[in-house]
Design an enzyme around this catalytic site. Structure first.
Site, PDB file in Angstrom:
ATOM      1  N   ASP A 248      40.304  17.043   9.630  1.00  0.00           N
ATOM      2  CA  ASP A 248      39.604  17.924  10.568  1.00  0.00           C
ATOM      3  C   ASP A 248      40.132  17.773  11.992  1.00  0.00           C
ATOM      4  O   ASP A 248      39.967  18.670  12.829  1.00  0.00           O
ATOM      5  CB  ASP A 248      38.099  17.637  10.572  1.00  0.00           C
ATOM      6  CG  ASP A 248      37.449  17.903   9.230  1.00  0.00           C
ATOM      7  OD1 ASP A 248      38.079  18.566   8.381  1.00  0.00           O
ATOM      8  OD2 ASP A 248      36.318  17.435   9.017  1.00  0.00           O
TER       9      ASP A 248
ATOM     10  N   THR B 295      41.175  11.782   9.440  1.00  0.00           N
ATOM     11  CA  THR B 295      40.477  12.975   8.987  1.00  0.00           C
ATOM     12  C   THR B 295      41.351  14.196   9.206  1.00  0.00           C
ATOM     13  O   THR B 295      41.917  14.362  10.289  1.00  0.00           O
ATOM     14  CB  THR B 295      39.133  13.174   9.725  1.00  0.00           C
ATOM     15  OG1 THR B 295      38.625  14.483   9.444  1.00  0.00           O
ATOM     16  CG2 THR B 295      39.271  13.024  11.220  1.00  0.00           C
TER      17      THR B 295
ATOM     18  N   ASP C 143      38.997  15.990  14.443  1.00  0.00           N
ATOM     19  CA  ASP C 143      37.859  16.226  15.338  1.00  0.00           C
ATOM     20  C   ASP C 143      37.320  14.950  15.985  1.00  0.00           C
ATOM     21  O   ASP C 143      36.150  14.891  16.376  1.00  0.00           O
ATOM     22  CB  ASP C 143      36.729  16.921  14.572  1.00  0.00           C
ATOM     23  CG  ASP C 143      36.204  16.104  13.392  1.00  0.00           C
ATOM     24  OD1 ASP C 143      36.828  15.073  13.044  1.00  0.00           O
ATOM     25  OD2 ASP C 143      35.177  16.499  12.817  1.00  0.00           O
TER      26      ASP C 143
ATOM     27  N   ARG D 243      34.830  21.641   8.803  1.00  0.00           N
ATOM     28  CA  ARG D 243      33.419  21.500   9.198  1.00  0.00           C
ATOM     29  C   ARG D 243      33.132  22.262  10.490  1.00  0.00           C
ATOM     30  O   ARG D 243      33.316  23.477  10.531  1.00  0.00           O
ATOM     31  CB  ARG D 243      33.047  20.017   9.337  1.00  0.00           C
ATOM     32  CG  ARG D 243      33.070  19.262   8.038  1.00  0.00           C
ATOM     33  CD  ARG D 243      32.503  17.873   8.187  1.00  0.00           C
ATOM     34  NE  ARG D 243      33.199  17.083   9.196  1.00  0.00           N
ATOM     35  CZ  ARG D 243      32.835  15.883   9.574  1.00  0.00           C
ATOM     36  NH1 ARG D 243      31.781  15.311   9.053  1.00  0.00           N
ATOM     37  NH2 ARG D 243      33.531  15.229  10.484  1.00  0.00           N
TER      38      ARG D 243
ATOM     39  N   GLY E 266      35.684  11.006   4.097  1.00  0.00           N
ATOM     40  CA  GLY E 266      36.683  11.795   3.398  1.00  0.00           C
ATOM     41  C   GLY E 266      38.061  11.163   3.421  1.00  0.00           C
ATOM     42  O   GLY E 266      38.419  10.444   4.350  1.00  0.00           O
TER      43      GLY E 266
END
Length: 319
Positions: free
Chosen positions: A127, A125, A129, A171, A10
């Site tokens: 996210d 990212t 994460d 996610r 991504g």
């Protein structure tokens, strides 16, 4: 020495800042910079081009990545990984900077164990994460995009006495949801890492409604798959007319914040300098407590990122 940079997985705001710094710095150090287009798929297909300042001029304000990105099922096949390595050899590329997330680093970990590949990963990212780093490139811009949307949603929620359920990306990681809930004052936050205590939340909201509460904002991380469930609960049990807003991919786009531009520069400087100074490297640049460092790729991919307990505790302070 020839070095290359590529994106994988991504996109995230700040990638273009990293790409520009890569080309400028490698050139400044007297080496040859290459751009790999279309991620792992482009690496397999040999979409590799030598670059100079003209290729990266005027890109700092742009979201996404000028070199584009991809995910690749073909890369799971050894024959295609070998083809990718041969493409690097063809251009005499000795070092690779990879802008990516967990999946990208796992791919590079496997790749580097099969071929004499010298690479450094930059955690990229929204996210946030990736194990071993407090910050990943793109997160600040994504949080500000969410903040802007939530501020506007609050306006209409308070005007019409409604509940709004806002789904954010992430996610299996609730980082964006947690930080957004804290900074926006949301009443509800639902994330994959912690079970949502519906009875307690219901009792609290009903009490507040009886004492004058006129609207509710709920932040739900996409990985929970509970967006519709929370909306139904707010309508049926708490009694609010409820609307769902899925922010989706606007969180990944847009002009990067000043912070993400600076982080793109800083991550890249560490990656390039390490590649130029080491003949064998399989590292990821990390950022913790205001300091940059490098972590072995094995440590990154073999461990799971955990949310900061301090942030989770702050959720209990929402009113």
């Amino acid at each position: 020495m020839a070095l290359a940079i590529m994106g994988s997985g991504g996109d995230a705001p700040g990638m273009n800042a990293a790409i520009k710094k890569f080309v400028d710095l490698v050139t400044e150090r007297g080496e040859t910079p290459y751009l790999i287009y279309d991620g792992l798929e482009g690496l397999i297909d040999g979409k590799i081009k030598a670059a100079d300042h003209r290729d990266v001029a005027g890109i700092l304000h742009r979201g996404g990545a000028i070199i584009r990105s991809s995910r690749s099922k073909r890369f799971y096949d050894y024959a295609y990984r070998k083809q990718a390595y041969e493409n690097l050899k063809k251009h005499e590329i000795e070092g690779l900077v990879v802008l990516g997330g967990d999946g990208s680093f796992r791919a590079m970990d496997r790749f580097s164990k099969e071929f004499p590949l010298n690479f450094v990963g930059i955690p990229t990212t929204i996210d946030n994460d990736i194990y071993g780093t407090e910050y990943c490139l793109g997160v600040d811009t994504a949080l500000n995009t969410i903040r802007c949307a939530l501020d506007k949603i609050y306006d209409t929620a308070s005007t019409f006495n409604r509940a709004f359920v806002v789904e954010v990306m992430g996610r299996e990681c609730g980082y964006l949801a947690v930080l957004s809930a804290i900074s926006s004052g949301a009443e509800i936050c639902v994330i994959p890492e912690v079970a949502f205590n519906c009875p307690v939340a219901e009792e609290k909201l009903l009490y507040e409604v009886a004492n004058g509460r006129r609207y509710v904002l709920a932040i739900v991380a996409e990985g929970t798959k509970k967006t519709q469930e929370i909306a139904d609960w707010l309508e049926e049990k708490v009694g609010f007319e409820t609307r769902i807003t899925v922010l989706g991919h606007i969180q990944r786009g847009g002009s990067p914040s000043t912070y993400d531009r600076m982080m793109g520069f800083e991550f890249t400087v560490r990656a390039v300098e390490h590649l130029l100074d080491h003949t064998r490297s399989n590292k990821v640049v990390v950022y913790n407590s205001g300091e940059f460092g490098l972590m072995e790729i094995d440590d990154v991919v073999e461990n799971k990122y955990q949310l900061n307990p301090h942030h989770l505790a702050m959720l209990n302070l929402l009113d």
